[in-house]
Design a protein around this motif. Sequence first.
Motif, short mmCIF file in Angstrom:
data_model
loop_
_atom_site.label_atom_id
_atom_site.label_comp_id
_atom_site.label_asym_id
_atom_site.label_seq_id
_atom_site.Cartn_x
_atom_site.Cartn_y
_atom_site.Cartn_z
N GLU A 1 0.86 -1.18 0.00
CA GLU A 1 0.00 0.00 0.00
C GLU A 1 0.90 1.23 0.00
OE1 GLU A 1 -3.51 1.34 2.74
OE2 GLU A 1 -3.46 -0.86 2.59
N THR A 2 0.72 2.07 -0.99
CA THR A 2 1.62 3.21 -1.13
C THR A 2 1.01 4.48 -0.53
OG1 THR A 2 0.75 3.76 -3.32
CG2 THR A 2 2.65 2.28 -3.23
N PHE A 3 1.89 5.35 -0.10
CA PHE A 3 1.51 6.66 0.41
C PHE A 3 2.67 7.60 0.11
CE2 PHE A 3 1.99 9.93 3.64
CZ PHE A 3 0.77 10.58 3.51
N SER A 4 2.37 8.73 -0.47
CA SER A 4 3.44 9.65 -0.83
C SER A 4 3.11 11.07 -0.43
CB SER A 4 3.69 9.60 -2.35
OG SER A 4 4.70 10.51 -2.69
N ILE A 5 4.08 11.69 0.19
CA ILE A 5 3.94 13.12 0.47
C ILE A 5 4.21 13.94 -0.79
CG2 ILE A 5 4.55 12.88 2.90
CD1 ILE A 5 7.34 14.00 2.15
N PHE A 6 4.64 13.25 -1.86
CA PHE A 6 4.96 13.90 -3.13
C PHE A 6 3.79 13.85 -4.11
CE2 PHE A 6 8.97 12.05 -1.51
CZ PHE A 6 9.63 13.24 -1.21
#
Length: 146
Positions: free
Chosen positions: A102-107
């Motif tokens: 599961e991905t999460f990016s502040i970008f």
Amino acid sequence: MITVALCGTMMLGAVGCGAAEEPAVRERRKVIIDSDTGGDDAAAILVALSEDSVDVLGITVLAGNVNIDQAAANALMTVEIAGKETPVYKGAQTNLAGTEHETFSIFGEDGMGDQNLIHPSREPEPQNAIDFIIETVETNPGEVEL
């Protein structure tokens, strides 16, 4: 023997930016960059690709900041921006348990600020990242940094 160096934003220091002393003649370091290619990794890849003392043999990608397909696209676009032809290899689509990370990016969703700038003209190499790493290390024993 494989020498392991941190990638991403830590790679900036690993390639010797701002080093106090440089030997007169220096052999190029053979490096494979393993990345989830968000904005921070893209910056480090650009630095590594522009460094004369570093020979980036390939970039392997995995899910993290973004899914693996987006990570590959980001890495390919970064290589294009650098004016290089460095190959990009995708790692496994799932973890050992068979589930996707599961991905999460502040970008942003694309890992690069959601500016719709990621449109590489190339595709990732067909060879799996793991096979590329093993083959490259076996071909260059004791010489490759990951």
